[in-house]
Design an enzyme around this catalytic site. Structure first.
Site, PDB file in Angstrom:
ATOM      1  N   GLU A  41     -83.570  12.876  79.566  1.00 10.41           N
ATOM      2  CA  GLU A  41     -82.087  13.067  79.294  1.00 10.41           C
ATOM      3  C   GLU A  41     -81.029  12.576  80.082  1.00 10.41           C
ATOM      4  O   GLU A  41     -81.446  12.422  81.342  1.00 10.41           O
ATOM      5  CB  GLU A  41     -81.921  14.728  79.182  1.00 10.41           C
ATOM      6  CG  GLU A  41     -82.509  15.812  78.484  1.00 10.41           C
ATOM      7  CD  GLU A  41     -82.276  16.976  78.331  1.00 10.41           C
ATOM      8  OE1 GLU A  41     -81.313  17.544  78.861  1.00 10.41           O
ATOM      9  OE2 GLU A  41     -83.290  17.825  77.849  1.00 10.41           O
ATOM     10  N   HIS A  94     -78.990  19.321  74.599  1.00 13.15           N
ATOM     11  CA  HIS A  94     -79.138  20.451  75.681  1.00 13.15           C
ATOM     12  C   HIS A  94     -77.958  21.313  75.721  1.00 13.15           C
ATOM     13  O   HIS A  94     -77.185  21.407  76.686  1.00 13.15           O
ATOM     14  CB  HIS A  94     -79.313  19.676  76.945  1.00 13.15           C
ATOM     15  CG  HIS A  94     -79.763  20.778  78.117  1.00 13.15           C
ATOM     16  ND1 HIS A  94     -80.746  20.059  78.845  1.00 13.15           N
ATOM     17  CD2 HIS A  94     -79.832  21.632  78.232  1.00 13.15           C
ATOM     18  CE1 HIS A  94     -81.181  21.236  79.675  1.00 13.15           C
ATOM     19  NE2 HIS A  94     -80.657  22.133  79.251  1.00 13.15           N
TER      20      HIS A  94
HETATM   21  N1  LIG Z   1     -81.830  24.888  76.949  1.00 12.02           N
HETATM   22  C1  LIG Z   1     -80.915  25.387  77.714  1.00 12.02           C
HETATM   23  O1  LIG Z   1     -79.895  25.074  77.830  1.00 12.02           O
HETATM   24  C2  LIG Z   1     -81.553  26.268  78.816  1.00 12.02           C
HETATM   25  C3  LIG Z   1     -80.601  27.445  79.140  1.00 12.02           C
HETATM   26  C4  LIG Z   1     -81.292  28.481  80.050  1.00 12.02           C
HETATM   27  C5  LIG Z   1     -82.905  28.349  80.361  1.00 12.02           C
HETATM   28  N2  LIG Z   1     -83.486  27.248  80.014  1.00 12.02           N
HETATM   29  C6  LIG Z   1     -84.872  27.078  80.316  1.00 12.02           C
HETATM   30  O2  LIG Z   1     -85.506  27.892  79.882  1.00 12.02           O
HETATM   31  C7  LIG Z   1     -86.586  28.636  80.722  1.00 12.02           C
HETATM   32  C8  LIG Z   1     -86.893  29.857  80.594  1.00 12.02           C
HETATM   33  O3  LIG Z   1     -85.748  30.715  80.948  1.00 12.02           O
HETATM   34  P1  LIG Z   1     -85.922  32.289  81.382  1.00 12.02           P
HETATM   35  O4  LIG Z   1     -84.584  32.764  81.977  1.00 12.02           O
HETATM   36  O5  LIG Z   1     -86.807  33.021  80.277  1.00 12.02           O
HETATM   37  O6  LIG Z   1     -86.941  32.090  82.668  1.00 12.02           O
HETATM   38  P2  LIG Z   1     -87.949  33.473  83.048  1.00 12.02           P
HETATM   39  O7  LIG Z   1     -88.576  32.995  84.206  1.00 12.02           O
HETATM   40  O8  LIG Z   1     -87.331  34.755  82.637  1.00 12.02           O
HETATM   41  O9  LIG Z   1     -89.263  33.374  81.910  1.00 12.02           O
HETATM   42  C9  LIG Z   1     -90.127  32.441  81.958  1.00 12.02           C
HETATM   43  C10 LIG Z   1     -91.588  32.956  81.473  1.00 12.02           C
HETATM   44  O10 LIG Z   1     -92.483  31.974  81.067  1.00 12.02           O
HETATM   45  C11 LIG Z   1     -93.902  32.348  81.726  1.00 12.02           C
HETATM   46  N3  LIG Z   1     -94.617  31.378  82.022  1.00 12.02           N
HETATM   47  C12 LIG Z   1     -94.755  30.475  82.930  1.00 12.02           C
HETATM   48  N4  LIG Z   1     -95.690  29.735  82.838  1.00 12.02           N
HETATM   49  C13 LIG Z   1     -96.244  29.840  81.725  1.00 12.02           C
HETATM   50  C14 LIG Z   1     -97.231  29.299  81.037  1.00 12.02           C
HETATM   51  N5  LIG Z   1     -97.960  28.325  81.261  1.00 12.02           N
HETATM   52  N6  LIG Z   1     -97.648  29.988  79.669  1.00 12.02           N
HETATM   53  C15 LIG Z   1     -96.898  31.139  79.147  1.00 12.02           C
HETATM   54  N7  LIG Z   1     -95.855  31.466  79.831  1.00 12.02           N
HETATM   55  C16 LIG Z   1     -95.548  31.048  81.201  1.00 12.02           C
HETATM   56  C17 LIG Z   1     -93.357  33.419  82.977  1.00 12.02           C
HETATM   57  O11 LIG Z   1     -94.368  34.120  83.355  1.00 12.02           O
HETATM   58  C18 LIG Z   1     -92.077  33.883  82.599  1.00 12.02           C
HETATM   59  O12 LIG Z   1     -92.301  35.200  81.852  1.00 12.02           O
HETATM   60  C19 LIG Z   1     -85.954  28.144  82.056  1.00 12.02           C
HETATM   61  O13 LIG Z   1     -86.820  27.881  82.851  1.00 12.02           O
HETATM   62  C20 LIG Z   1     -85.031  26.795  81.687  1.00 12.02           C
HETATM   63  O14 LIG Z   1     -86.022  25.745  81.905  1.00 12.02           O
HETATM   64  C21 LIG Z   1     -82.817  26.175  79.060  1.00 12.02           C
HETATM   65  O1  LIG Z   2     -75.869  23.597  81.552  1.00  9.87           O
HETATM   66  C1  LIG Z   2     -76.661  23.001  81.969  1.00  9.87           C
HETATM   67  O2  LIG Z   2     -76.563  22.031  82.693  1.00  9.87           O
HETATM   68  C2  LIG Z   2     -78.087  23.434  81.111  1.00  9.87           C
HETATM   69  C3  LIG Z   2     -78.790  24.623  82.139  1.00  9.87           C
HETATM   70  C4  LIG Z   2     -80.091  25.137  81.363  1.00  9.87           C
HETATM   71  O3  LIG Z   2     -81.010  24.375  80.985  1.00  9.87           O
HETATM   72  C5  LIG Z   2     -80.679  26.017  82.555  1.00  9.87           C
HETATM   73  O4  LIG Z   2     -81.811  25.609  82.740  1.00  9.87           O
HETATM   74  O5  LIG Z   2     -80.198  26.888  82.903  1.00  9.87           O
END
Ligand SMILES: NC(=O)c1ccc[n+]([C@@H]2O[C@H](COP(=O)([O-])OP(=O)(O)OC[C@H]3O[C@@H](n4cnc5c(N)ncnc54)[C@H](O)[C@@H]3O)[C@@H](O)[C@H]2O)c1
Ligand SMILES: O=C(O)CC[C@@H](O)C(=O)O
Length: 312
Positions: free
Chosen positions: A260, A278
């Site tokens: 990205e 994203h």
């Molecule tokens: N697109 C975006 O803008 C955006 C925004 C927020 C978060 N995210 C991504 O989403 C991810 C998840 O966020 P969250 O708040 O739910 O995190 P979280 O820690 O609450 O949940 C992640 C879950 O994944 C599980 N896990 C870890 N490894 C695993 C595996 N190999 N197989 C199955 N399950 C597994 C963990 O046990 C946990 O329950 C973040 O790490 C981040 O990278 C993206």
């Molecule tokens: O706002 C951003 O930069 C994306 C953050 C998101 O991917 C996260 O992991 O919280």
């Protein structure tokens, strides 16, 4: 005022968060994706505030002799070398709950958009084509949603999609076989075989990179939709492209990419892909919460004496 701690803001933060920084610190800005600019600016920084775009690796830490705290305004810490920072005594703070509702809502939007071909149908219409039968969709009610990674965001997505009448199954080996709300926990292979829509909510780690590759795509239903609002690299993009072109699966919606920013990808050429840049955390509410959380934590790290040093 001289000698104020320098706070370097390397990714765009919400105006509410920036205002909170106040006048006790010297706020400087740089484009964290411009490597030479980042390496030069971080030299005088006491605090570094980033979102997901700036990579804070060993090279950046080497260039930052004064750094005391790194604030990551969001959930994922995969762009920060947390272990290396800890070895140098640099605190790393994130905002683990600030954007989870926004990310969950984005996921639901992408599931609905994919099921009803909203992007290609709207694009065709803008180009003057009224293609009703080409874009017949599928109902979600009565279908099975497979959630891979049943943490904060996965759970919120499940709750919301259950309101659309979807049956929920999940895969998360770290839950010890017990899921909240009695949702069925399945081995990955079984989830892939059973689910009509599969949504990924994992951190990017050594364990999760490449988790969804050719074999996993081959195990899915030919009618399956795959949604990734978690991190690029968890899904093998070449294998996904091949599966979508061959009709091995029906569609995908992607918010995140291996590299990205991603401004060109063979995946973007496909009618059955709904791509977004994203945007999961990109709401004003989430950005205010994430920014405020890390600004408060950074100010605390800069101005509060660590316990034990007060008498010194
Ligand atoms: N697109 C975006 O803008 C955006 C925004 C927020 C978060 N995210 C991504 O989403 C991810 C998840 O966020 P969250 O708040 O739910 O995190 P979280 O820690 O609450 O949940 C992640 C879950 O994944 C599980 N896990 C870890 N490894 C695993 C595996 N190999 N197989 C199955 N399950 C597994 C963990 O046990 C946990 O329950 C973040 O790490 C981040 O990278 C993206
Ligand atoms: O706002 C951003 O930069 C994306 C953050 C998101 O991917 C996260 O992991 O919280």
């Amino acid at each position: 005022m001289n000698n104020r701690p320098v706070v370097l803001v390397a990714d765009p933060l919400s105006p509410v968060a920036l205002a909170l920084l106040g006048s006790d610190v010297d706020v400087r800005h740089c484009d964290g994706t411009n490597r030479p600019a980042l390496l030069a600016a971080v030299e005088s920084a006491d605090a570094l505030l980033v979102r997901s775009a700036t990579r804070v690796d060993a090279e950046v830490l080497d260039a930052a002799p004064r750094l005391k705290v790194i604030g990551r305004a969001g959930v994922g810490l995969d762009n920060v070398d947390v272990q290396n920072a800890a070895l140098r005594g640099i605190a790393v703070v994130n905002a683990p709950t600030a954007n989870v509702v926004s990310a969950a809502e984005m996921t639901c939007a992408l599931i609905l958009a994919s099921a009803r071909h909203l992007l290609p149908a709207g694009t065709a219409l803008r180009q003057g084509r009224w293609e009703r039968s080409r874009y017949t969709g599928v109902e979600l009610s009565g279908k099975t949603l497979g959630v891979i990674g049943f943490g904060r965001i996965g759970t919120l997505v499940a709750e919301r999609m259950a309101a659309f009448g979807m049956d929920i199954v999940a895969h998360d080996p770290h839950l010890g076989g017990v899921s909240p709300d009695g949702v069925g926990l399945l081995p990955l292979e079984e989830l892939l075989r059973r689910a009509d829509v599969i949504t990924i909510h994992l951190p990017r780690t050594a364990e999760t990179i490449g988790l969804i590759g050719r074999a996993e795509l081959a195990a899915m239903k030919p009618t399956a939709l795959l949604v990734n609002v978690a991190r690029g690299g968890i899904v093998d993009e070449q294998a996904l492209h091949d599966a979508l072109v061959s009709g091995r699966i029906a569609g995908a919606a992607l918010d995140v990419y291996g590299q990205e920013p991603c401004t060109g990808s063979p995946l973007f050429e496909l009618d059955n892909v709904t791509p977004t840049p994203h945007l999961g955390a990109s709401t004003s509410e989430a950005q205010d919460r994430a920014g405020v959380t890390v600004v408060e934590a950074a100010l605390k790290a800069l101005f509060e004496q660590p316990a034990g040093s007060l008498a010194a």
